[in-house]
Design an enzyme around this catalytic site. Structure first.
Site, PDB file in Angstrom:
ATOM      1  N   HIS A   1      33.794  26.078  32.455  1.00 17.06           N
ATOM      2  CA  HIS A   1      33.289  25.052  33.372  1.00 17.06           C
ATOM      3  C   HIS A   1      34.062  25.146  34.675  1.00 17.06           C
ATOM      4  CE1 HIS A   1      32.164  21.347  35.241  1.00 17.06           C
ATOM      5  NE2 HIS A   1      33.377  20.843  35.148  1.00 17.06           N
TER       6      HIS A   1
ATOM      7  N   HIS B   1      28.130  18.471  40.516  1.00 20.68           N
ATOM      8  CA  HIS B   1      29.425  18.575  39.833  1.00 20.68           C
ATOM      9  C   HIS B   1      29.846  20.038  39.627  1.00 20.68           C
ATOM     10  CE1 HIS B   1      32.323  17.077  36.477  1.00 20.68           C
ATOM     11  NE2 HIS B   1      32.642  18.285  36.859  1.00 20.68           N
TER      12      HIS B   1
END
Ligand code: 2HA
Ligand code: ZN
Length: 270
Positions: free
Chosen positions: A139, A210
């Site tokens: 991520h 994000h």
């Protein structure tokens, strides 16, 4: 026993984080990486009977019971991993009941795994079901991709199509396309479940406004996947800033690529 600080898996992990930081994707404590280790790799450098600490997971990870993971710590900065891995990352085993992380090494300052662990472990479960050789979930916050989520339709098919058009190699590197999630509260089991559901369909899941989640067989391949998506988003943002693209790769040209590379590509995009 070999020193873990000299192990290939730890050094490659820290070097990957350093590369991601260098590219500007992981400001402050942004981003996290989970790496499924083999028992042999762990036993070469650690006594697997010596559990340092039990850390509750907060969700049921029974499907991963007995598996070993190398995971970045919560609040830790990617730029610091190379110089001080023991305080920044940890190696743990999922307990037999799937409720705890059995810490074997790391998080030495009393820390714990990333707040995004639900999304990571749920994604590992989802990917392992479709691909038993999957080992990495990554991520990160790639700058141009984030910018694109402010500028472009948050739609899986449209987003995939646009990225495939932005660089000839894209359809070859991610024929499974990208899945787009709307903005959701991070660090929760809910975003973990939503991510896992999407990552079963495509190795790339975009968290709108994000960042990105990518899955892969090894660190290089997963990093390369993020890099390719980010580069396509960069070309999109650059061409938009210059008034929009004058030329595009057509659907017929994308189909030629798919034929040339014998790709099984995502349905419904071209
Ligand atoms: O760990 O990236 O999504 C920092 C983050 C949270
Ligand atoms: Zn994040």
């Amino acid at each position: 026993m070999k020193n873990i600080l000299e192990s290939k898996f730890l050094n490659e992990y820290c070097a990957t984080a350093a590369n991601m930081y260098r590219l500007g994707w992981d400001e402050r404590n942004g981003g996290n990486i989970s790496y499924l280790l083999t028992e042999e790799e762990v036993k070469e450098v650690l006594d697997t009977d010596k559990v340092v600490r039990l850390i509750p997971l907060g969700f049921d990870a029974k499907e991963l019971a007995g598996k070993y993971f190398l995971v970045s710590g919560t609040g830790k900065y990617f730029k610091n991993f190379v110089g001080d891995p023991e305080n920044n990352v940890g190696v743990f085993r999922i307990s037999a009941d799937g409720q705890n992380a059995e810490l074997l090494w790391g998080y030495a300052d009393g820390g714990r795994f990333t707040s995004e662990l639900p999304a990571h472990l749920m994604s590992h479960i989802a990917r392992l079901r479709v691909d038993p050789t999957n080992r990495v979930v990554m991520h990160t916050h790639p700058t141009n991709l984030l910018a694109m989520t402010y500028m472009f339709d948050l739609d899986t098919v449209k987003f995939t199509h646009k990225l495939w058009q932005m660089n000839t190699e894209c359809i070859v590197v991610f024929p499974d396309g990208v899945e787009v999630l709307p903005w959701m509260l991070c660090g929760t089991n809910e975003i973990g479940e939503a991510t896992a559901e999407k990552i079963a369909l495509s190795r790339t899941v975009i968290w709108s406004m994000h960042g990105i989640y990518c899955a892969g067989h090894d660190l290089d391949e997963t990093f390369g996947l993020v890099e390719t998506v980010e580069k396509a988003a960069q070309i999109y943002m650059m061409t938009e800033a210059c008034g929009g693209a004058k030329n595009l790769i057509s659907d017929d040209q994308l189909k030629l690529l798919a034929k040339r590379f014998n790709l099984t590509y995502r349905d419904g995009v071209i």
